[in-house]
Design an enzyme around this catalytic site. Sequence first.
Site, PDB file in Angstrom:
ATOM      1  N   SER A 197      51.808  58.448  68.741  1.00 44.90           N
ATOM      2  CA  SER A 197      52.356  58.595  70.087  1.00 44.90           C
ATOM      3  C   SER A 197      53.881  58.700  70.010  1.00 44.90           C
ATOM      4  O   SER A 197      54.396  59.630  69.418  1.00 44.90           O
ATOM      5  CB  SER A 197      51.897  57.436  70.980  1.00 44.90           C
ATOM      6  OG  SER A 197      51.890  57.831  72.324  1.00 44.90           O
ATOM      7  N   LYS A 239      43.592  59.351  75.655  1.00 46.13           N
ATOM      8  CA  LYS A 239      44.661  58.349  75.777  1.00 46.13           C
ATOM      9  C   LYS A 239      44.061  57.082  76.361  1.00 46.13           C
ATOM     10  O   LYS A 239      44.086  56.845  77.576  1.00 46.13           O
ATOM     11  CB  LYS A 239      45.781  58.875  76.669  1.00 46.13           C
ATOM     12  CG  LYS A 239      47.101  58.138  76.449  1.00 46.13           C
ATOM     13  CD  LYS A 239      47.640  58.367  75.055  1.00 46.13           C
ATOM     14  CE  LYS A 239      48.969  57.660  74.833  1.00 46.13           C
ATOM     15  NZ  LYS A 239      49.451  57.792  73.459  1.00 46.13           N
TER      16      LYS A 239
END
Length: 589
Positions: A388, A191
Site C-alpha cells: 500500500s 482493500k
Amino acid sequence: MKQFFKFVLATIVGLIFATIILIFVLIGIVASASGDKSETVESNSVLSIAIDHPITERTPNNPLAGLSFLGFDTDKTIGLNDILANIKKAKTDDNIKGIYLSQSYMLSGQATTEEIRKALIDFKKSGKFIVAYAEIYTQSFYYLASVADKVYINPKGIFDFSGFSSQITFLKGTLDKLGVEVQVIKVGTYKSAVEPFVLTKMSDANREQVTSYMGSLYDYFLQGISNSRHLNVDSLKSIASNLKIQYPEDALKYKLVDGLKYKDEVLDDLKDRTGVKHNKDLNSISIDDYTKAASDKKDDEGSSDRRIAMIYASGEINGGDGDDNSIGSDKVSAAIRKVRLDNKVKAVVLRVNSPGGSSLASAVIWREIVLTRKVKPVIVSMGDYAASGGYYIACAADSIIAEPNTVTGSIGIFAILPNMQKFFNDKLGVTFDGVKTGKFADLGDISRPLTPEERAILQTQINHGYDDFTKAVAEGRHKTQSYIDSIGQGRVWTGSQALKLGLVDRLGNINDAIESAARKAKITDYKVVTYPEQKSIFNKFGAGFSAEMKTRAIQSELGENFKYYEQVKGLQNMMRTPQARMPYVITIK
C-alpha cells in the site's frame, strides 16, 4: 511557621542535589556504556545466535542497552543490519570456527528471516559449521535452523510443523452492541482493512487473496526446507497436513532433525568441533557482543568520496518526524533531499519495510524519490512488507528488489469515519445541537451519520487519491494505468507473485540492492552511509523519551500480544486521513 519553611527549603535543596547526582550517575553509566571498548574474540570460538526480541531494521542507538540500573532493566537488542554484518564478519574471522543457533522465537517477518537465512547459507561457503539446537522449534525458527549442518532438539522438546494459518478479528458485533457504525469510503475490491469494522467474516474477495498469498508464502517456506534438508516438498506437505510430528522422535523419524540431544550434549559437540576439552568452558561470543569485536577487514569502508546512501523507511507511514519504528514523511523526505544534494552520494538504496499508512504522507515521500531518481540511481530493497503506502513510496525507483516472501502490492485507498450517534444518544443519553455557517462546516462530525451528499464528496476524494496512486505506479513501472488497476484494487501479493506481475524487477536481499545501486552508479569503491540519523538517548529526553519508555514498558508487559495494542492505536490514525494501508500484519510462528 519558620520551621515549616526550613523543612520545605531543605526538601527542595535535597531534591536539587539528588537530581544533580542522578544526572551525573546517568552520564557516567552512558559514558561507560557508549565507549569504544571492543570485545575480544578468543581463538576457537563459536558465534552464538539467539534472538528473542523483535528484529528491527537497524540496531537502536541506545548505549544503555543491556544495563541494569536504578531498578530498571534495559533489553539488549540488535537490528537486522548488525546481524547480517556480524555473520559476514564471522565468515572470514579466523577466531570464529562456526555458528551456534540456539532457541530463538524469531519475532520477525518472513523476509527478515529470509535475509538472515541467506547470510547463514553464504557463511557456510567458508567451510565453517553451523549447529542448531532448541527445546522448542517454532516453524519460523526451524526455517532458519534448517540450513545448519546439524539440527538437534531436546528429547523432551516441542517441534511445531503444522502449516500456516491466518485469522482476523472482526469487531462489527461489538460495535453494533455499542451503537457505533463505521462508515467506509474506499476504492479496491480487495482493500479489506475495513472489513473487521463492517463484516462478521471474510468477504469472498478477501478469502481469495489471503488463500493466494498464504499459499505462495507456504510453498516458498517448504521449498527452502526441501533444499536444505534434501526432502521432497510433497512429503513435507503431507507431514504438516497430517500433523505427523507430535514428539521429538517423530521429527527425527522424518529427518527434519539430526538428533535428540540435551543441551550439555550439544555443548560437548561444539567443544569437539572447536578442539576444547569437555571439562573446559566453550569459547563463544554472542552476536550482540560480536558487534564490538574488532575486525581486520576494511573492505566495506570504501571511498569517502563515493557513497551509497542507505535510507531506512520502516514502520507505519504518517506525517511529522516519526521515530525508529515509524516513518515520518517530514524526516524521511528531509533525508532523501539531503542525499540528493550531496555530491558524494552516487546512488540511493531505499530500504522499505512498511505496511503503509497515510496516503498523503506516502505521496510526499514519493515526490522526493521522483526528484532524486532524476539525478542519481534509486534502488528499492523491500523487507517484510512494502505494501500500500509502502509500495507507493517505492514505485518511483529505478529498480525494485524484493524477497520472495515479501508482502507487497495492496494498491488501494480507504477512509473510515465512525457514526457514534446511537452510542451517544442511546447508551450515554448525550445529545448535541449547534449552529454552522456553511452546509458542510461539520463534515466528518462523528455525532451523526454522513448525508448522501457528504458521502459522495468523500468517495470522489478517495477515487481521486486512487487515481493518483495508480498513475504513479503506472509511470514508475512503465505500465498502463488500466493494467495497474487490474492488479491493484487493494490486492496483496507476495514478492514472487509481484515479480510475475511486474510490480518488482527481481528477487534478492539488501546486499543485492546495494550491489545493483553501485552498478547503476558505475562505482566499485564506495562507502555505505545510513539515513535518517538515529537519535541517541540524550536527544530523546523529554516528552519523546517518556513516550518511548511507556511504549517499551507496554511491549515488555504484553509480549507477543503487543501487536494487538499497536493495531488499536493504529485506529486513531486511520480515522484522521485517507489511508494507503495493508489490511494485515502477518506473523508465522
